[in-house]
Design an enzyme around this catalytic site. Structure first.
Site, mmCIF file in Angstrom:
data_model
loop_
_atom_site.group_PDB
_atom_site.id
_atom_site.type_symbol
_atom_site.label_atom_id
_atom_site.label_comp_id
_atom_site.label_asym_id
_atom_site.label_seq_id
_atom_site.Cartn_x
_atom_site.Cartn_y
_atom_site.Cartn_z
ATOM 1 C CE LYS A 1 34.186 38.556 41.301
ATOM 2 N NZ LYS A 1 35.057 39.794 40.602
ATOM 3 N N PRO B 1 36.933 32.950 37.455
ATOM 4 C CG PRO B 1 38.813 34.218 38.312
ATOM 5 C CD PRO B 1 38.202 33.995 37.152
ATOM 6 C CD GLU B 2 33.042 37.529 35.930
ATOM 7 O OE1 GLU B 2 32.070 37.873 36.117
ATOM 8 O OE2 GLU B 2 33.920 37.662 34.908
ATOM 9 N NE ARG C 1 39.698 44.278 35.087
ATOM 10 C CZ ARG C 1 38.961 43.129 36.015
ATOM 11 N NH1 ARG C 1 38.331 43.706 36.883
ATOM 12 N NH2 ARG C 1 39.273 42.048 35.308
#
Length: 285
Positions: free
Chosen positions: A57, A2-3, A275
């Site tokens: 996105k 999903p980028e 992250r």
DNA sequence: CTTTCTGTTAGAAA
DNA sequence: ATTTCTAACAGAAA
């Protein structure tokens, strides 16, 4: 998947396949995927999709009637799969290749169009959502997004302004959708690697040259990823079963303990901005 | 078996 | 106001 590059790839494919099609049925298998009132959502039946757009996105479809927009966010594992009429019935073999990617278990919503083609919203982790909004709500949402690579607003001046006064890491700012839109965990590491800047470096300690390098890398990395239809670990597959091809071109993401493709030093992995973060300890400062 | 990790981000906590 | 942490969820990997 999903980028920005992956969502843009999906948008382009859907624009080809579902623009101008009338929605004749909606099967909501998992109601919580629909944000807002489900009955209102079902009023989409009979309306038609005018075009497919995107900001960051977030995908959104403009509908023909009622100045309404259908927002679709894929979050971590959402997929949109378009299936031609006839491909799906029977459980046969020859025509059913797309079916292999639509395992029924994780299908959350199914749209049927007037020509009997189908659009599956598939989402293992259930973070993704579909939401019907007015033009006013859409504009409010869009106004919160930061500047986006490869658009007219993404100028060096605006990029500097987006970083201005930030006390956090380069990685946190590039991931912040309110500052810069569309970049996620894969491409932020790739962008930092391309510029020789550590993701953990404080934005306040960047030189003018560093900022300019980051600005250009955002455009270049994203442009190249779109060209290769994004990165697929297990994600996007179009009606023809094609996956993204960028994975083999990744320079650092998921390459921990492997030699740097530039200098041979082992790529390290740490945690930055919450992250998993990949970098070359020699080439990035 | 349990624990940790995963492409996102809204919202709470600091 | 800005930054950091956690929860939402499912499953693969360690």
């Amino acid at each position: 998947m999903p980028e920005l590059p992956e969502v843009e790839t999906v948008r382009r494919d859907l624009e080809q396949h579902i623009a101008h099609k009338k929605i004749t049925n909606i099967d909501v298998r998992y109601p919580k995927t629909i944000h807002g009132n489900v009955s209102d959502f079902l009023s989409l039946k009979g309306n038609a999709i005018e075009r497919c757009e995107r900001i960051g996105k977030l995908l959104f479809f403009k509908l023909k009637k009622g100045e309404q927009y259908l927002l679709i966010h894929l979050k971590m594992t959402g997929k949109l799969l378009y299936v031609e009429k006839g491909s799906v019935s029977g459980g046969g073999h020859s025509l059913s290749k797309p079916l292999q990617t639509v395992d029924d278990k994780h299908t959350r919503v199914i749209f049927t169009f007037a020509d009997k083609s189908l659009l599956f919203f598939h989402d293992l982790r259930k973070f993704g959502y579909l939401k019907l909004v007015s033009l006013e709500e859409l504009e409010k949402i869009k106004s919160k997004y930061g500047i986006e690579p490869l658009t007219p607003h993404f100028t060096l001046e605006n990029f500097k302004r987006a970083l201005q006064g930030r006390k956090t890491s380069v990685k946190a700012v590039l991931l912040n959708q309110n500052c810069i839109a569309g970049i996620g965990n894969i491409y932020v590491d790739e962008i930092c690697f391309a510029t020789g800047i550590l993701p953990s470096r404080s934005v306040s300690k960047l030189s003018a040259a560093n900022i300019e390098a980051l600005f250009h890398a955002c455009n270049e990395v994203i442009k190249k990823a779109i060209l290769h239809r994004g990165t697929s670990f297990n994600s996007y597959v179009d009606g023809q079963g094609k996956k993204g091809k960028f994975e083999s071109l990744l320079q650092v993401y998921r390459r921990q303990s492997k030699p740097c493709l530039v200098c041979g030093t082992l790529i390290q992995k740490s945690r930055v901005a919450g992250r998993g973060t990949h970098f070359c300890p020699k080439g990035q400062k």
